[in-house]
Design a protein around this motif. Structure first.
Motif, short mmCIF file in Angstrom:
data_model
loop_
_atom_site.label_atom_id
_atom_site.label_comp_id
_atom_site.label_asym_id
_atom_site.label_seq_id
_atom_site.Cartn_x
_atom_site.Cartn_y
_atom_site.Cartn_z
N LEU A 83 10.04 -51.75 5.59
CA LEU A 83 9.44 -52.06 6.90
C LEU A 83 7.92 -52.00 6.80
O LEU A 83 7.36 -51.26 5.99
CB LEU A 83 9.92 -51.06 7.94
CG LEU A 83 11.40 -51.07 8.26
CD1 LEU A 83 11.73 -49.93 9.20
CD2 LEU A 83 11.82 -52.40 8.85
N ALA A 84 7.26 -52.76 7.65
CA ALA A 84 5.82 -52.71 7.74
C ALA A 84 5.41 -51.41 8.43
O ALA A 84 6.19 -50.80 9.16
CB ALA A 84 5.31 -53.91 8.52
N PRO A 85 4.18 -50.96 8.19
CA PRO A 85 3.73 -49.76 8.88
C PRO A 85 3.69 -49.97 10.39
O PRO A 85 3.55 -51.10 10.86
CB PRO A 85 2.31 -49.53 8.32
CG PRO A 85 1.98 -50.71 7.51
CD PRO A 85 3.20 -51.49 7.26
N PRO A 86 3.83 -48.90 11.18
CA PRO A 86 3.90 -49.03 12.63
C PRO A 86 2.70 -49.75 13.23
O PRO A 86 2.81 -50.38 14.29
CB PRO A 86 3.97 -47.59 13.12
CG PRO A 86 4.50 -46.82 11.97
CD PRO A 86 4.05 -47.53 10.74
N TRP A 89 3.50 -53.45 13.73
CA TRP A 89 4.66 -53.87 14.52
C TRP A 89 4.20 -54.65 15.75
O TRP A 89 3.12 -54.43 16.28
CB TRP A 89 5.48 -52.66 14.97
CG TRP A 89 6.17 -51.94 13.83
CD1 TRP A 89 6.23 -52.29 12.55
CD2 TRP A 89 6.90 -50.73 13.94
NE1 TRP A 89 6.94 -51.39 11.81
CE2 TRP A 89 7.38 -50.40 12.65
CE3 TRP A 89 7.22 -49.86 14.99
CZ2 TRP A 89 8.14 -49.28 12.39
CZ3 TRP A 89 7.99 -48.76 14.72
CH2 TRP A 89 8.45 -48.47 13.44
N ASP A 90 5.02 -55.52 16.25
CA ASP A 90 4.70 -56.30 17.45
C ASP A 90 4.81 -55.46 18.69
O ASP A 90 5.58 -54.71 19.00
CB ASP A 90 5.59 -57.53 17.59
CG ASP A 90 5.19 -58.58 16.56
OD1 ASP A 90 4.02 -58.61 16.15
OD2 ASP A 90 6.06 -59.36 16.17
#
Length: 90
Positions: A83-86, A89-90
Motif C-alpha cells: 500500500l502507498a503511505p497514508p 491516499w485519496d
C-alpha cells in the motif's frame, strides 16, 4: 550395414565400449591424508578472490548501514502490504 556391426550385435541397453581396465589400486599403498592447518585454510579462502573484493565488501556493508540510517531519519517504514503511505491516499 558393415560386416563388423553384423558380427557383434548389441543388446538393447548394453554399453558399446568394453571397459576391462583394473582400476583398483591393490598394488599401490594408500597415502595418508594430512589435515589442513590454519595457513592452508586461509590460503584456500583467498583463492579466486580479486584484489578489491575485501574493499568492495566493506563498502557494501557501509552503504547498507547508511541506507538504514537515512531511512530511520526520514521515518520511512517499508510495508509488505504494497500500500502507498497514508499521505498519498485519496
Amino acid at each position: 550395414l558393415n560386416s563388423e556391426e553384423d558380427s557383434c550385435p548389441m543388446v538393447k541397453g548394453e554399453c558399446q565400449t568394453s571397459n576391462k581396465g583394473d582400476y583398483a589400486s591393490d598394488g599401490e599403498e594408500e597415502k595418508e591424508v594430512a589435515a589442513l592447518d590454519e595457513d592452508d585454510i586461509a590460503l584456500l579462502k583467498t583463492y579466486g578472490v580479486g584484489p578489491y573484493s575485501k574493499a568492495i565488501k566493506t563498502l557494501e556493508t557501509d552503504i547498507g548501514k547508511m541506507n538504514k540510517r537515512v531511512n530511520d531519519i526520514r521515518g520511512v517504514k517499508e510495508s509488505d502490504t504494497g500500500l502507498a503511505p497514508p499521505s498519498q491516499w485519496d
